[in-house]
Design a protein around this motif. Structure first.
Motif, mmCIF file in Angstrom:
data_model
loop_
_atom_site.group_PDB
_atom_site.id
_atom_site.type_symbol
_atom_site.label_atom_id
_atom_site.label_comp_id
_atom_site.label_asym_id
_atom_site.label_seq_id
_atom_site.Cartn_x
_atom_site.Cartn_y
_atom_site.Cartn_z
ATOM 1 N N GLU A 144 87.013 -24.183 -55.660
ATOM 2 C CA GLU A 144 86.420 -23.888 -54.352
ATOM 3 C C GLU A 144 86.997 -24.804 -53.279
ATOM 4 N N GLU A 145 87.150 -26.097 -53.576
ATOM 5 C CA GLU A 145 87.712 -27.020 -52.602
ATOM 6 C C GLU A 145 89.126 -26.602 -52.215
ATOM 7 N N ALA A 146 89.901 -26.139 -53.208
ATOM 8 C CA ALA A 146 91.265 -25.708 -52.902
ATOM 9 C C ALA A 146 91.263 -24.473 -52.006
ATOM 10 N N LEU A 147 90.369 -23.531 -52.279
ATOM 11 C CA LEU A 147 90.306 -22.331 -51.457
ATOM 12 C C LEU A 147 89.843 -22.630 -50.046
ATOM 13 N N VAL A 148 88.858 -23.543 -49.908
ATOM 14 C CA VAL A 148 88.368 -23.902 -48.574
ATOM 15 C C VAL A 148 89.444 -24.630 -47.787
ATOM 16 N N SER A 149 90.151 -25.571 -48.459
ATOM 17 C CA SER A 149 91.193 -26.322 -47.763
ATOM 18 C C SER A 149 92.336 -25.410 -47.313
ATOM 19 N N ASN A 150 92.595 -24.330 -48.071
ATOM 20 C CA ASN A 150 93.642 -23.371 -47.692
ATOM 21 C C ASN A 150 93.124 -22.267 -46.765
ATOM 22 N N ARG A 151 91.830 -22.398 -46.353
ATOM 23 C CA ARG A 151 91.205 -21.456 -45.415
ATOM 24 C C ARG A 151 91.185 -20.019 -45.954
ATOM 25 N N LEU A 152 91.051 -19.901 -47.271
ATOM 26 C CA LEU A 152 90.955 -18.583 -47.865
ATOM 27 C C LEU A 152 89.505 -18.110 -47.987
ATOM 28 N N MET A 153 88.554 -19.045 -47.800
ATOM 29 C CA MET A 153 87.141 -18.685 -47.854
ATOM 30 C C MET A 153 86.356 -19.706 -47.065
ATOM 31 N N PRO A 154 85.172 -19.338 -46.523
ATOM 32 C CA PRO A 154 84.363 -20.306 -45.774
ATOM 33 C C PRO A 154 83.740 -21.336 -46.703
ATOM 34 N N ALA A 155 83.395 -22.479 -46.143
ATOM 35 C CA ALA A 155 82.788 -23.545 -46.931
ATOM 36 C C ALA A 155 81.382 -23.151 -47.357
ATOM 37 N N MET A 156 80.946 -23.673 -48.542
ATOM 38 C CA MET A 156 79.600 -23.401 -49.032
ATOM 39 C C MET A 156 78.582 -24.093 -48.136
ATOM 40 N N PRO A 157 77.424 -23.487 -47.861
ATOM 41 C CA PRO A 157 76.411 -24.135 -47.023
ATOM 42 C C PRO A 157 75.818 -25.355 -47.717
ATOM 43 N N GLU A 158 75.380 -26.334 -46.910
ATOM 44 C CA GLU A 158 74.766 -27.528 -47.461
ATOM 45 C C GLU A 158 73.398 -27.183 -48.034
ATOM 46 N N PRO A 159 72.988 -27.841 -49.137
ATOM 47 C CA PRO A 159 71.660 -27.576 -49.695
ATOM 48 C C PRO A 159 70.576 -28.031 -48.736
ATOM 49 N N PRO A 160 69.416 -27.395 -48.752
ATOM 50 C CA PRO A 160 68.341 -27.783 -47.828
ATOM 51 C C PRO A 160 67.847 -29.191 -48.118
ATOM 52 N N GLN A 161 67.517 -29.933 -47.054
ATOM 53 C CA GLN A 161 67.027 -31.292 -47.194
ATOM 54 C C GLN A 161 65.517 -31.289 -47.406
ATOM 55 N N ALA A 162 65.021 -32.363 -48.015
ATOM 56 C CA ALA A 162 63.581 -32.488 -48.232
ATOM 57 C C ALA A 162 62.864 -32.607 -46.889
ATOM 58 N N PRO A 163 61.695 -31.995 -46.740
ATOM 59 C CA PRO A 163 60.981 -32.066 -45.460
ATOM 60 C C PRO A 163 60.576 -33.493 -45.127
ATOM 61 N N ALA A 164 60.585 -33.831 -43.846
ATOM 62 C CA ALA A 164 60.206 -35.171 -43.405
ATOM 63 C C ALA A 164 58.687 -35.316 -43.426
ATOM 64 N N PHE A 165 58.233 -36.583 -43.448
ATOM 65 C CA PHE A 165 56.802 -36.855 -43.391
ATOM 66 C C PHE A 165 56.284 -36.590 -41.980
ATOM 67 N N PHE A 166 55.024 -36.203 -41.897
ATOM 68 C CA PHE A 166 54.385 -35.995 -40.607
ATOM 69 C C PHE A 166 53.121 -36.846 -40.538
ATOM 70 N N ARG A 167 52.864 -37.363 -39.345
ATOM 71 C CA ARG A 167 51.622 -38.116 -39.163
ATOM 72 C C ARG A 167 50.408 -37.206 -39.328
ATOM 73 N N ARG A 168 49.396 -37.731 -39.973
ATOM 74 C CA ARG A 168 48.151 -36.979 -40.163
ATOM 75 C C ARG A 168 47.254 -37.196 -38.951
ATOM 76 N N ARG A 169 47.097 -36.154 -38.149
ATOM 77 C CA ARG A 169 46.286 -36.195 -36.931
ATOM 78 C C ARG A 169 46.666 -37.374 -36.039
ATOM 79 N N GLY A 170 47.941 -37.616 -35.870
ATOM 80 C CA GLY A 170 48.372 -38.706 -35.003
ATOM 81 C C GLY A 170 47.997 -40.066 -35.540
ATOM 82 N N THR A 171 48.232 -40.296 -36.825
ATOM 83 C CA THR A 171 47.813 -41.544 -37.468
ATOM 84 C C THR A 171 48.399 -42.761 -36.758
ATOM 85 N N PRO A 172 47.549 -43.695 -36.294
ATOM 86 C CA PRO A 172 48.069 -44.915 -35.666
ATOM 87 C C PRO A 172 48.713 -45.833 -36.712
ATOM 88 N N LEU A 173 49.797 -46.486 -36.325
ATOM 89 C CA LEU A 173 50.464 -47.479 -37.154
ATOM 90 C C LEU A 173 50.392 -48.809 -36.425
#
Length: 407
Positions: A144-173
């Motif tokens: 696959e790397e050889a085909l992508v470098s030779n522009r014979l096929m598009p690059a594979m999409p990046e895997p999805p990242q883990a969701p970020a943490f969110f504050r619970r009801r605007g938790t003060p720190l």
């Protein structure tokens, strides 16, 4: 080679019974088993049940069949097991040959454009190969790397990242920090956290100060090492011993008493803070003294900075320098609460106030001999001095009837 681990009293009799199995060798040391395994001659291990080491041997050599016997051994049962072993070995060899042929066919099909690379990632076998051979996934990755470098096929999409943490009801720190150790930031923070918990808040304290452990003030003397922990929630942290729970409901993530957590991997500390903010109502962070990379990492998340200072002659220069660093970090004056701790006279405010510009002292805590002697959570004078500040900071207001508190 068939290795036999047996006690001395039945060794000769057992070897005589098991000669029909083939090359049976009595082994007395674990190093002999390891040497035979590394040489590739170890096929089967027979273990005397009376020795009670079958699980340990199986853990040491998971790739080898381990069978327990009661000397002198049931030869017919062992012969049946050996037939099953030979059949499994033959099947493994046949599967490896089939995988090798499939790997060649898939690689040729990809190179000739007859097969999509994305399909081969799904269908390629995942069984590891021996003798340093490349797995089908590795071969397809290079293709696959050889085909992508030779522009014979598009690059594979990046895997999805883990969701970020969110504050619970605007938790003060709330960040507990100070220019010098011994000013009482952990003591003030522990009493503030206890005050919030007793009035219905779900509170967590993340201790990042390696020179002291705030959990000791709550009665927890043994601290776990939290470096590298990546559990999914606070319940997992409690189950793993990373987090202690006080009787008042305060969650305590103690300091590991090791500088590694501060100096080597601040991302571990950030993970713990974000985890607590995603589940709790209020989070405290007990910071190391001075100005560290952790301060710059956590300041964007902080809703209030509690800076404990004392008017000792050797600490005044550090107080002024620390206030300048907060100014350079663009921390707004209304987000900083300066606590002048262990003050013997009210005139001490005049000494420290010019050094804190543009920040102003919020609380003057009187000297408490009982707190200095007993430690822990015995600061009645501290609580009385800080009560009005805590009420406004935590959003509490006093009810007129019966002196009860409301949120």
């Amino acid at each position: 080679m068939i290795a036999l681990l047996v006690k001395e009293d039945k060794a000769k009799e057992t070897l005589a019974e098991l000669t029909v199995l083939g090359d049976v060798v009595r082994v007395q040391k674990m190093s002999e088993l390891t040497r035979a395994f590394e040489q590739g001659t170890l096929e089967w291990i027979l273990v005397d049940e009376r020795m009670g080491i079958q699980e340990a041997v199986q853990t040491k050599f998971p790739q080898v069949v381990v069978t327990s016997i009661l000397p002198p051994g049931d030869v017919f049962a062992l012969l049946a097991k050996q037939e099953q072993l030979d059949s499994r070995v033959k099947n493994d060899a046949a599967n490896e040959a089939n995988e090798a042929n499939e790997r060649i066919e898939w690689t040729e099909a990809v190179e000739e454009g007859e097969l999509a690379v994305s399909d081969t990632w799904v269908n390629a076998p995942s069984t590891p190969l021996r003798n340093g051979q490349e797995s089908p996934r590795e071969v397809l990755r290079r293709t696959e790397e050889a085909l992508v470098s030779n522009r014979l096929m598009p690059a594979m999409p990046e895997p999805p990242q883990a969701p970020a943490f969110f504050r619970r009801r605007g938790t003060p720190l709330i960040m507990l920090e100070g220019p010098k150790g011994g000013a009482g930031r952990s003591t003030v923070g522990a009493h503030m956290a206890l005050y919030a918990a007793l009035h219905g808040k779900r509170v967590t304290i993340v201790d990042l100060d390696v020179n002291g452990d705030i959990s000791e003030k709550f009665g927890f003397l043994q601290s776990a090492d939290v470096r590298g922990w990546r559990g999914g929630d606070m319940a997992a942290a409690v189950a793993d011993g990373i987090c202690h729970v006080h009787e008042t409901g305060v969650h305590l993530i103690p300091s590991p008493q090791s500088r590694d957590i501060v100096l080597l991997d601040p991302e571990d500390a950030l993970y713990l803070v974000q985890l607590a903010m995603s589940e709790m109502d209020l989070v405290f962070v007990d910071m190391p003294q001075g100005w560290t990379p952790l301060h710059r990492l956590l300041l964007p998340l902080v809703s209030e900075v509690v800076m404990a200072v004392r008017t000792l002659p050797d600490s005044l220069g550090r107080v002024e320098e620390h206030a300048e660093k907060l100014v350079m970090a663009k921390v707004e004056p209304d987000k900083v609460s300066v606590v002048v701790n262990q003050a013997r006279k009210r005139s001490e405010l005049k000494i420290v106030q010019p050094l804190l510009t543009p920040y102003q002292p919020r609380v003057l805590v009187p000297y408490d001999r009982k707190l200095e002697k007993l430690g822990g959570l015995h600061g009645k004078k501290l609580s009385l001095a800080c009560k009005d500040w805590w009420d406004s900071s935590l959003g509490f207001q006093k009810s007129v009837k019966k002196g009860r508190w409301k949120r």
